[in-house]
Design a protein around this motif. Structure first.
Motif, short mmCIF file in Angstrom:
data_model
loop_
_atom_site.label_atom_id
_atom_site.label_comp_id
_atom_site.label_asym_id
_atom_site.label_seq_id
_atom_site.Cartn_x
_atom_site.Cartn_y
_atom_site.Cartn_z
N PHE A 128 47.61 29.31 -18.50
CA PHE A 128 48.67 30.60 -18.54
C PHE A 128 50.08 29.99 -19.00
N PHE A 129 50.77 30.66 -19.85
CA PHE A 129 51.99 30.27 -20.62
C PHE A 129 52.83 30.27 -19.31
N ARG A 132 58.49 29.74 -23.33
CA ARG A 132 58.44 30.33 -24.44
C ARG A 132 58.25 29.32 -25.56
N PRO A 180 54.29 32.07 -27.39
CA PRO A 180 53.69 33.27 -26.64
C PRO A 180 54.52 34.58 -26.69
N LYS A 182 54.37 36.57 -24.10
CA LYS A 182 54.50 37.03 -22.67
C LYS A 182 54.25 35.48 -22.09
N VAL A 183 55.14 35.36 -20.98
CA VAL A 183 55.28 34.23 -20.15
C VAL A 183 55.43 34.51 -18.94
N PHE A 184 54.59 33.68 -18.06
CA PHE A 184 54.49 34.08 -16.52
C PHE A 184 55.76 33.34 -15.73
N LEU A 306 51.22 41.38 -19.04
CA LEU A 306 51.57 40.27 -18.74
C LEU A 306 50.24 39.36 -18.70
N GLU A 309 48.27 39.09 -22.33
CA GLU A 309 48.92 38.29 -23.14
C GLU A 309 49.42 36.75 -22.73
N GLY A 310 49.57 36.63 -21.37
CA GLY A 310 50.22 35.36 -20.62
C GLY A 310 48.90 34.41 -20.43
N THR A 311 47.53 34.99 -20.17
CA THR A 311 46.43 34.28 -19.78
C THR A 311 45.62 33.73 -20.97
#
Length: 341
Positions: A128-129, A132, A180, A182-184, A306, A309-311
């Protein structure tokens, strides 16, 4: 025993001659033990460092030429014969054990093939991201031994670089050359007992579907396997392929990294994640900064975006030879594709 002392009055003829005596001794069991005349005379001599034959001769010379000394000679001969047979048996067992060991070692060596140097998609995991700039978090065992780690985003295959690894806590930071959408964020607080959590990732790879999948559950213990307090336990399902995926709250804050499961035949609903505090310590040591955590809960729709797009789905590429080598190891946690098993 037949031989108790030199004053024994047994005669070799009373046992049916040499063969009769030999049969009697064999039925009683040989070589002679502590009750035999050999131990009372020759054995003491033998123990002093003399040869077996010297020990036998010494025992007989002390006995003189009485008829029972014939029994002693035969007994000593049989004792020597019995020891020789025992030595032969021991040598045979030793050779058999060595042969078996060599055969087992030979089986462990993977067979060579023309495709051994071919680099193929070997195993999968999740990541996961977290920045950015394209930094991703995953498990060390997901990227271990890989010639390349690739992800596929919006139909485009992207190769990643390994930035840092933490073998002890099974963590890795990799980087994709992209920004990315989306970022966690990562939580500043560790989980609490009975806290609700969500696991996201790609369990079983793309065998079921290429879509992101989630499982909900709660925190069931604040320590992992073997009292590992860098981990926590959850009943939110984690399968092979989930490794390296985020464990988060409804706020979208990552509170853990999916890392391990206990096989169903040993326990039900026992899964583990690496705590956010452990992840933050690892990231800080490698100058990777996370986003500020969210303070409000997200709607299911926003959280879904999230997660989607983030995983990412990660694929480990390695040579066929290396795949064979890793699969042969007893301890292996990589989620290899079925064609390599």
């Amino acid at each position: 025993m037949l031989l108790n002392s030199c004053a024994n009055t047994y005669d070799i003829q009373t046992t049916g001659g040499y063969e009769g005596f030999r049969k009697t001794v064999i039925e009683m069991g040989f070589p002679y033990t502590s009750e035999s005349k050999r131990l009372s005379t020759g054995q003491k001599y033998y123990a002093s460092g003399k040869s077996q034959q010297q020990a036998n001769d010494n025992a007989i010379s002390r006995c003189g030429y009485h008829s029972d000394c014939a029994l002693l000679r035969i007994g000593l001969d049989l004792t020597t014969y019995g020891q020789q047979e025992k030595n032969k048996l021991e040598q045979q067992e030793k050779r058999t054990a060595e042969k078996k060991k060599k055969e087992q070692e030979k089986k462990k060596i993977p067979k060579q093939s023309p495709d051994d140097n071919k680099v193929v998609a070997a195993s999968m995991g999740s990541g996961f991201f977290v920045t950015r700039a394209g930094h991703l978090v995953t498990n060390y065992h997901v990227i271990e031994g890989c010639n390349a780690v690739k992800t596929n985003i919006s139909g485009k295959e992207i190769r990643t670089d390994i930035i840092a690894v933490d073998k002890t806590n099974d963590l890795a930071i990799i980087k994709a050359e992209m920004k990315p959408s989306k970022v966690f964020p990562v939580s500043n607080e560790d989980v609490s007992l009975m806290q609700d959590v969500i696991v996201a990732g790609f369990p079983l790879g793309k065998k079921v579907s290429s879509a992101i999948k989630i499982h909900k559950g709660s925190v069931t213990a604040l320590a992992g396997f073997g009292d590992n307090y860098s981990n926590f336990q959850t009943d939110a399902t984690i399968n092979q392929g989930n490794s390296g995926g985020p464990i988060m709250t409804q706020k979208g804050n990552v509170v853990g990294v999916a890392v391990q499961l206990i096989a169903a035949e040993h326990a039900q609903n026992v899964f583990f994640g690496v705590k956010s505090s452990t992840l933050k310590t690892f990231a800080n040591a490698n100058n990777v900064k996370f986003l500020t955590p969210n303070h409000r809960e997200l709607s299911n729709e926003d959280l879904g975006k999230l997660i989607t797009e983030g995983t990412v789905f990660l694929e480990c590429w390695m040579t066929v030879a290396k795949i064979k080598q890793i699969i042969a190891q007893e301890e292996n946690r990589k989620a290899f594709y079925s064609e390599h098993r």
